[in-house]
Scaffold this active site. Structure first.
Site, PDB file in Angstrom:
ATOM      1  N   LYS A 144     -41.308  -7.565   7.427  1.00  0.00           N
ATOM      2  CA  LYS A 144     -40.761  -5.813   7.133  1.00  0.00           C
ATOM      3  C   LYS A 144     -41.163  -4.794   5.768  1.00  0.00           C
ATOM      4  CE  LYS A 144     -39.390  -5.961  11.800  1.00  0.00           C
ATOM      5  NZ  LYS A 144     -38.092  -6.134  12.555  1.00  0.00           N
ATOM      6  N   ASP A 193     -36.911  -0.018  14.549  1.00  0.00           N
ATOM      7  CA  ASP A 193     -35.457  -1.334  15.196  1.00  0.00           C
ATOM      8  C   ASP A 193     -34.355  -0.058  15.598  1.00  0.00           C
ATOM      9  OD1 ASP A 193     -37.244  -3.257  15.220  1.00  0.00           O
ATOM     10  OD2 ASP A 193     -37.219  -3.489  13.509  1.00  0.00           O
TER      11      ASP A 193
HETATM   12  P1  NAP Z   1     -31.614 -11.653   9.142  1.00  0.00           P
HETATM   13  O1  NAP Z   1     -32.367 -10.151   8.207  1.00  0.00           O
HETATM   14  O2  NAP Z   1     -31.949 -12.667   9.006  1.00  0.00           O
HETATM   15  O3  NAP Z   1     -29.872 -11.203   8.872  1.00  0.00           O
HETATM   16  C1  NAP Z   1     -28.722 -12.129   9.847  1.00  0.00           C
HETATM   17  C2  NAP Z   1     -27.069 -11.751   9.738  1.00  0.00           C
HETATM   18  O4  NAP Z   1     -26.424 -12.673  10.066  1.00  0.00           O
HETATM   19  C3  NAP Z   1     -27.599 -12.070   8.273  1.00  0.00           C
HETATM   20  O5  NAP Z   1     -25.857 -11.094   8.180  1.00  0.00           O
HETATM   21  C4  NAP Z   1     -26.468 -13.348   8.537  1.00  0.00           C
HETATM   22  O6  NAP Z   1     -25.531 -13.631   7.213  1.00  0.00           O
HETATM   23  C5  NAP Z   1     -25.673 -13.748   9.144  1.00  0.00           C
HETATM   24  N1  NAP Z   1     -25.677 -15.174   9.637  1.00  0.00           N
HETATM   25  C6  NAP Z   1     -27.189 -15.898   9.993  1.00  0.00           C
HETATM   26  N2  NAP Z   1     -26.240 -17.034  10.632  1.00  0.00           N
HETATM   27  C7  NAP Z   1     -24.741 -17.197  10.534  1.00  0.00           C
HETATM   28  C8  NAP Z   1     -23.976 -18.444  11.067  1.00  0.00           C
HETATM   29  N3  NAP Z   1     -24.666 -19.213  11.450  1.00  0.00           N
HETATM   30  N4  NAP Z   1     -23.220 -17.211  10.472  1.00  0.00           N
HETATM   31  C9  NAP Z   1     -22.420 -16.446  10.343  1.00  0.00           C
HETATM   32  N5  NAP Z   1     -23.492 -15.287   9.908  1.00  0.00           N
HETATM   33  C10 NAP Z   1     -24.652 -15.821  10.121  1.00  0.00           C
HETATM   34  O7  NAP Z   1     -31.869 -11.186  10.865  1.00  0.00           O
HETATM   35  P2  NAP Z   1     -32.553 -10.181  11.333  1.00  0.00           P
HETATM   36  O8  NAP Z   1     -33.203  -9.886  11.269  1.00  0.00           O
HETATM   37  O9  NAP Z   1     -31.361  -9.164  11.301  1.00  0.00           O
HETATM   38  O10 NAP Z   1     -32.054 -10.615  12.999  1.00  0.00           O
HETATM   39  C11 NAP Z   1     -30.910 -10.585  13.767  1.00  0.00           C
HETATM   40  C12 NAP Z   1     -30.967 -10.943  14.825  1.00  0.00           C
HETATM   41  O11 NAP Z   1     -31.794 -10.245  15.496  1.00  0.00           O
HETATM   42  C13 NAP Z   1     -31.768 -11.930  14.962  1.00  0.00           C
HETATM   43  O12 NAP Z   1     -31.700 -12.597  16.659  1.00  0.00           O
HETATM   44  C14 NAP Z   1     -33.476 -11.527  16.268  1.00  0.00           C
HETATM   45  O13 NAP Z   1     -34.076 -12.103  16.696  1.00  0.00           O
HETATM   46  C15 NAP Z   1     -32.133 -10.089  17.038  1.00  0.00           C
HETATM   47  N6  NAP Z   1     -33.548  -8.679  16.587  1.00  0.00           N
HETATM   48  C16 NAP Z   1     -33.125  -8.514  17.780  1.00  0.00           C
HETATM   49  C17 NAP Z   1     -34.332  -7.307  18.286  1.00  0.00           C
HETATM   50  C18 NAP Z   1     -33.907  -6.540  19.582  1.00  0.00           C
HETATM   51  O14 NAP Z   1     -35.338  -5.888  19.213  1.00  0.00           O
HETATM   52  N7  NAP Z   1     -33.225  -7.212  19.862  1.00  0.00           N
HETATM   53  C19 NAP Z   1     -34.801  -6.396  16.986  1.00  0.00           C
HETATM   54  C20 NAP Z   1     -34.707  -7.590  15.696  1.00  0.00           C
HETATM   55  C21 NAP Z   1     -33.770  -8.459  15.721  1.00  0.00           C
HETATM   56  P3  NAP Z   1     -25.467 -13.898   5.643  1.00  0.00           P
HETATM   57  O15 NAP Z   1     -25.584 -12.366   4.917  1.00  0.00           O
HETATM   58  O16 NAP Z   1     -23.943 -14.365   4.939  1.00  0.00           O
HETATM   59  O17 NAP Z   1     -26.877 -14.747   5.538  1.00  0.00           O
END
Ligand code: NAP
Length: 279
Positions: free
Chosen positions: A66, A102
């Protein structure tokens, strides 16, 4: 001639977008096809050149491309440029133009359950890519107070510092925020915590939440995370990630075809792919 659409990602086999968009092409009698393309990071530039040579009409971009796709596009619209991520590309007179649906998908989905313009104070849990798109979109839409809580507090700080829209925001530690939950009208859970297979986990305790707070979790697998189940038990109104997923797809489809698609059909399509019937 059949129009070519698709989604680029690594991995890509799990994507629900091909079935969802191909169903819409059939519904609206469009001579078009939407394909999943497994593209590794080292092949991204070649893949974009290939799609351009083939005259692809548009495509989606998913993890991990992305952000890295941006240098290979001809133009990026301002909100996507501010977010620093593109999930939708449109072929506009031979130029590949990048958009981010998004954040706007989240906002449009939220409007189905809540008037965001009556929301004074928002808490976003997480500071990753999805949080960034939602934070910037809500700030751009005029929500004046949006706090960010994240495991790595420095990422919450840097997300707040990078926001180009006028908004009052505080970075908060996860354990610190549990006592402050009554202050928020809307809590948006954007971390992968609670996603299958780790379904027994929650990012923070909702013991002190008030039933007037709207809780949303952008995870859609499972349809109800433990976080949402706890919120529902507290009497809160809730929303899962289905609406965001459907609306980001609907906004992309509209950009490609000019048609506002049937959201209920898209929602049912996604629920069927997830093996569920209700949410
Ligand atoms: P990302 O960029 O990898 O960000 C993940 C975030 O979650 C970071 O802030 C990370 O914290 C935190 N995190 C991850 N594991 C953790 C843990 N064990 N304990 C505490 N904090 C944790 O991921 P993303 O692209 O934003 O996606 C996040 C979620 O959104 C995913 O589940 C994805 O499937 C969902 N999503 C849904 C849609 C939809 O259309 N509904 C669209 C996009 C994404 P740190 O900064 O400390 O690492």
């Amino acid at each position: 001639m059949k129009k070519l659409f698709g989604v680029l990602g690594d991995p890509i086999s799990h994507s629900m977008s091909p079935v969802m968009h191909n169903d819409l092409f059939k519904l609206y009698n469009l001579d078009a096809v939407y394909l999943p393309f497994h593209v590794t990071s080292s092949k991204l530039e070649d893949a974009i050149k290939g799609l351009k040579a083939l005259g692809a009409a548009g495509f989606n971009v998913t993890i991990p491309h992305k952000t890295s796709i941006i240098p290979f596009l001809d133009k990026v619209e301002p909100l996507a440029a501010a977010i620093g991520a593109v999930n939708t590309v449109v072929n506009e007179d031979g130029k590949f133009v990048g958009y981010n649906t998004d954040g706007s998908g989240y906002l449009e989905g939220l409007k189905m359950s809540l008037n965001p313009f009556e929301v004074d104070k928002v808490l976003i849990i997480g500071a990753g890519g999805a949080a960034r798109a939602i934070y910037f979109t809500l700030a751009d839409a005029g929500i004046k107070h949006i706090d960010i809580t994240n495991r790595s507090i420095e990422k919450a700080v840097s997300l707040i510092e990078s926001c180009p829209y006028p908004v009052n925001s505080q970075p908060l530690k996860l354990d610190q925020v549990e006592d402050l939950l009554t202050e928020y009208d809307l809590v948006v859970q954007t971390t992968p915590i609670g996603m299958a297979p780790g379904i027994d986990k929650t990012p923070l305790s909702l013991n002190k939440v008030h039933s007037k707070t709207f809780i949303s979790d952008i995870i859609y697998n499972p349809l109800e995370t433990r976080f949402l189940a706890e919120a529902r038990e507290k009497g809160c109104l809730c929303q899962n990630g289905i609406e965001m997923f459907v609306l980001q797809g609907a906004l992309a489809f509209e950009k490609w075809t000019g048609i506002s698609p049937d959201l209920e059909r898209m929602r049912n399509n996604v629920l069927t792919q997830l093996g569920g019937t209700t949410c």
